[in-house]
Write an enzyme that holds these catalytic residues in place. Structure first.
Site, short mmCIF file in Angstrom:
data_model
loop_
_atom_site.label_atom_id
_atom_site.label_comp_id
_atom_site.label_asym_id
_atom_site.label_seq_id
_atom_site.Cartn_x
_atom_site.Cartn_y
_atom_site.Cartn_z
N VAL A 68 0.87 -1.18 0.00
CA VAL A 68 0.00 0.00 0.00
C VAL A 68 0.91 1.23 0.00
CG1 VAL A 68 -1.79 1.28 1.23
CG2 VAL A 68 -1.81 -1.23 1.26
N GLY A 113 3.74 4.18 3.82
CA GLY A 113 3.30 2.99 3.12
C GLY A 113 3.41 1.78 4.02
N LYS A 114 2.91 0.65 3.54
CA LYS A 114 3.01 -0.61 4.30
C LYS A 114 2.76 -1.76 3.33
CE LYS A 114 3.77 -1.91 8.63
NZ LYS A 114 4.73 -1.29 9.56
N GLY A 115 3.35 -2.90 3.63
CA GLY A 115 3.14 -4.05 2.76
C GLY A 115 3.32 -5.35 3.50
#
Length: 459
Positions: A68, A113-115
């Site tokens: 994201v 962000g993040k994933g």
């Protein structure tokens, strides 16, 4: 009826931010920021992909991978990768949304962000984890870069996994660049990075204690309850002990390890044993019955520490995962004499718990519990990631003393920024402590909103 998917974790994070902005004077003074909130709550980009890899039996395994890329107004997208079976888009959107404002509070040039993936590293061999990381990065490498998106570790992604991921990126792209943080010290990592989140939350709480007591008190002599037993919890515990406090609990997903005697504390040697256990991906329950632990600690299966600690204690540091302090547990913490609670984990407290803490703060001038949200209190980890990016860009390595000094400065700025912003936009009654959750939310939000406006993202 909305055609959007139900995303409870993300909706909780959004409502928490929106409600604090609404309950302050921010929108009265700057009504245009309502538009900014609408824009910033939608990710710039969401990437979802399949990850096909081979287990040790030669069988095909399939997982889902995500990234994201939420907001890049302040810099490249920045946020961790999480490998855990609970991972879904809602959780990653919540984490990415929080990351935007946390990164803004550090004062460094980082977006949010993040994933991650729903892959479960537990029970997997080293070879299986390496093959999964290789397959995951084969797709992710198309979407990241040192000036685009710089992931890091999170739950299930330690330095080992970062190494596997970095190696595959380098092989595919034929580039050595600071595309990941949390790297090994000999190949671009920063000193103090593993310790940073845990150290940072303790530095932050130290400022809370000094503010309340006029500089007369510190961690010395205080009993501190900590949940979790990963990097954040371990290094927070070590820093508390270094500063003269007593650590009375640690935990994992299966239960809690709590001192039996009110005068006892975990020692650095015991925390080192727990660290070795976690590297071996084993549970605390395996230590609890050993001769080194059985006489001193009680192990309580399927329980969090908050309601099981003997006697009074002054500080609580939730450092395991999201929503690990309920409303009922919040009430118990207040009755147990807790004066300071700071989230080492992201969104460690439920909204019900936060409401109880904030109501107690408002109703008890001079004798209230003071709550610090994760976006401010645990910003130390991403702050040192930002310092790692700076070192990579300059092809330099700083000493641990230099990095630690910068970390202390960043955590002090995070605290002061939240405190002063709360006093400006949510002025407390006489004798009432300012709301750090309101101040931190507004400070992070306004910085991002102004950058987005300058760049034409809203008008």
């Amino acid at each position: 009826m909305s055609n959007l998917p139900v995303e409870p974790e993300f909706e909780q994070a959004y409502k928490e931010l929106a409600s604090t902005l609404e309950n302050s004077t921010l929108f009265e003074q700057h009504p245009e920021y309502r538009r900014a909130l609408q824009v910033v709550s939608v990710p710039e980009r969401v990437i979802q992909f399949r990850v096909v890899w081979e287990n040790d039996k030669g069988e095909v395994q399939i997982n889902r991978g995500y990234r994201v890329q939420f907001n890049s107004a302040l810099g490249p997208y920045k946020g961790g990768l999480r490998f855990h079976p609970s991972v879904n888009l809602s959780i990653l959107k919540f984490l990415g949304f929080e990351q935007i404002f946390k990164n803004a509070l550090t004062g460094l040039n980082m977006g949010g962000g993040k994933g991650g993936s729903d892959f479960d590293p537990k029970g997997k061999s080293d070879s299986e984890i390496r093959r999964f990381c290789t397959a995951f990065m084969t797709e992710l490498c198309k979407h990241i870069g040192a000036d685009t998106d710089v992931p890091a570790g999170d739950i299930g992604v330690t330095g080992r996994e970062v190494g596997f991921l970095f190696g595959q990126y380098r092989r595919i792209r034929n580039q050595w660049e600071g595309v990941l943080t949390g790297k090994g010290g000999s190949w671009g990592g920063s000193l103090i990075r593993p310790e940073a989140t845990g150290y940072g939350v303790v530095y932050y709480v130290e400022h809370m204690i000094k503010h309340v007591t006029g500089g007369k008190e510190s961690f010395a002599g205080k009993r501190v309850a900590i949940s979790g037993s990963g990097n954040v919890a371990q290094y927070a515990a070590l820093k508390v002990i270094e500063l003269g406090g007593s650590v009375v609990s640690l935990s994992d997903s299966k239960g809690s390890l709590i001192v039996k005697d009110e005068s006892a504390s975990f020692t650095p040697e015991e925390i080192a044993l727990i660290a070795d256990l976690k590297v071996a991906r084993k549970q605390l329950s395996e230590l609890a019955t050993s001769s080194a632990f059985a006489g001193k600690f009680t192990y309580i299966p399927d329980a969090r520490p908050w309601t099981n600690i003997p006697g009074k204690f002054e500080v609580a540091l939730p450092s395991a995962t999201q929503n690990e302090v309920s409303g009922e547990e919040a009430e118990h913490l207040i009755k147990s004499g807790v004066r300071y609670i700071a989230e080492g984990s992201n969104m460690g407290c439920t909204q019900a718990a936060i409401d109880i803490f904030e109501a107690h703060r408002n109703a008890n001038p001079g004798d209230a519990i003071w709550y610090a949200p994760g976006k401010a209190a645990n910003a130390g980890g991403v702050a040192v990631s930002g310092l790692e990016m700076a070192q990579n860009s300059a092809r330099l390595s700083w000493t641990s003393e230099e990095v630690d000094a910068r970390l202390k400065g960043i955590m002090e700025d995070c605290f002061k920024n939240g405190l002063e912003t709360a006093q400006k936009f949510a002025t407390p009654a006489k004798g009432v402590l300012p709301s750090l959750v309101t101040g931190s939310n507004i400070a992070g939000f306004t910085k991002v909103a102004e950058a987005m406006k300058d760049q034409g993202d809203w008008w």
